[in-house]
Design a protein around this motif. Sequence first.
Motif, PDB file in Angstrom:
ATOM      1  N   ASN A   1       6.385  -5.510  -8.052  1.00 15.12           N
ATOM      2  CA  ASN A   1       6.915  -4.756  -6.839  1.00 15.12           C
ATOM      3  C   ASN A   1       8.096  -5.433  -5.881  1.00 15.12           C
ATOM      4  OD1 ASN A   1       5.805  -6.615  -5.103  1.00 15.12           O
ATOM      5  ND2 ASN A   1       3.891  -5.297  -4.876  1.00 15.12           N
TER       6      ASN A   1
ATOM      7  N   ALA B   1       1.033  -1.066   0.035  1.00 14.62           N
ATOM      8  CA  ALA B   1       0.106   0.063  -0.198  1.00 14.62           C
ATOM      9  C   ALA B   1       0.795   1.281  -0.050  1.00 14.62           C
ATOM     10  CB  ALA B   1      -1.063  -0.150   1.075  1.00 14.62           C
TER      11      ALA B   1
ATOM     12  N   THR C   1      -3.090   3.509  -8.182  1.00 13.85           N
ATOM     13  CA  THR C   1      -3.852   2.549  -8.823  1.00 13.85           C
ATOM     14  C   THR C   1      -5.121   2.460  -8.218  1.00 13.85           C
ATOM     15  OG1 THR C   1      -1.691   1.159  -9.175  1.00 13.85           O
ATOM     16  CG2 THR C   1      -3.818   0.271  -9.370  1.00 13.85           C
TER      17      THR C   1
ATOM     18  N   CYS D   1       0.796   5.849  -4.399  1.00 13.86           N
ATOM     19  CA  CYS D   1       0.139   4.745  -5.500  1.00 13.86           C
ATOM     20  C   CYS D   1      -1.188   5.287  -6.013  1.00 13.86           C
ATOM     21  CB  CYS D   1      -0.211   3.422  -4.761  1.00 13.86           C
ATOM     22  SG  CYS D   1      -0.935   2.287  -6.005  1.00 13.86           S
TER      23      CYS D   1
END
Length: 224
Positions: free
Chosen positions: A106, A39, A45, A43
């Motif tokens: 990632n 998280a 997304t 981000c």
Amino acid sequence: MQNTVKKTAIKEIFTSIQGEGLYVGEKHIFVRFCHCNLACKYCDTDFSVSNAKKYDIDELYNILSGLDVETVSFTGGEPLVEVDFLLNFLEKYKNKLNKRIYLETNGTLYDNLLKIIDYVDIVAADIKLQSVTNEENRFDINKKFLKIANKKETFVKIVFDNNITYEEIITCCKLAKENNNTIVLQPKMPLSPDIRIEKIFDLFYKNYKNIRLIPQVHKFLNLL
Ligand code: SF4
């Protein structure tokens, strides 16, 4: 043991120009999965699955094989969260599809990577830094991940801003050097007006020479 996953939610499948990393500027098919195990603070997304569609591996193959583009980029989210679906798909269709498989990850789920590495051609592995993500540094995990990834062509991507620490720089250089991976430095977007790009680049360069600075090109060019 391998699980058979009948369908999985995919956010979008589209073709565009690769905007990051060593293959910047190439045309890719992007398959964007919905979930992630991290998280990161920056981000952007959209993780909601309400506008995602569920596909089985045959449907995915039919779409990808109909697109006249040589490389499929599995991205997210974190594509390795969907490893069983990917394994089912690649086992059945990697050869028949005859496209280069590019994994944007990632760099944390090494057990999952191990399951599919034989079917992957290129690994673009982020090292997510605490200084910019607010996630804890996971260098030991990144190290295990890179060890597996380096069975195939792999480069390391690092998103940074002025908060990067000298310890992070030294550790990232050490990790990349161990595996002879190119480091792609990517300033966090949107660019902060006071970002000290050249100074940070030089700190990396003092410790490791195989470094390139490549910003997110698609954001400058208004591409997807
Ligand atoms: S790893 Fe990528 S997709 Fe996951 S939270 Fe971080 S930036 Fe978002």
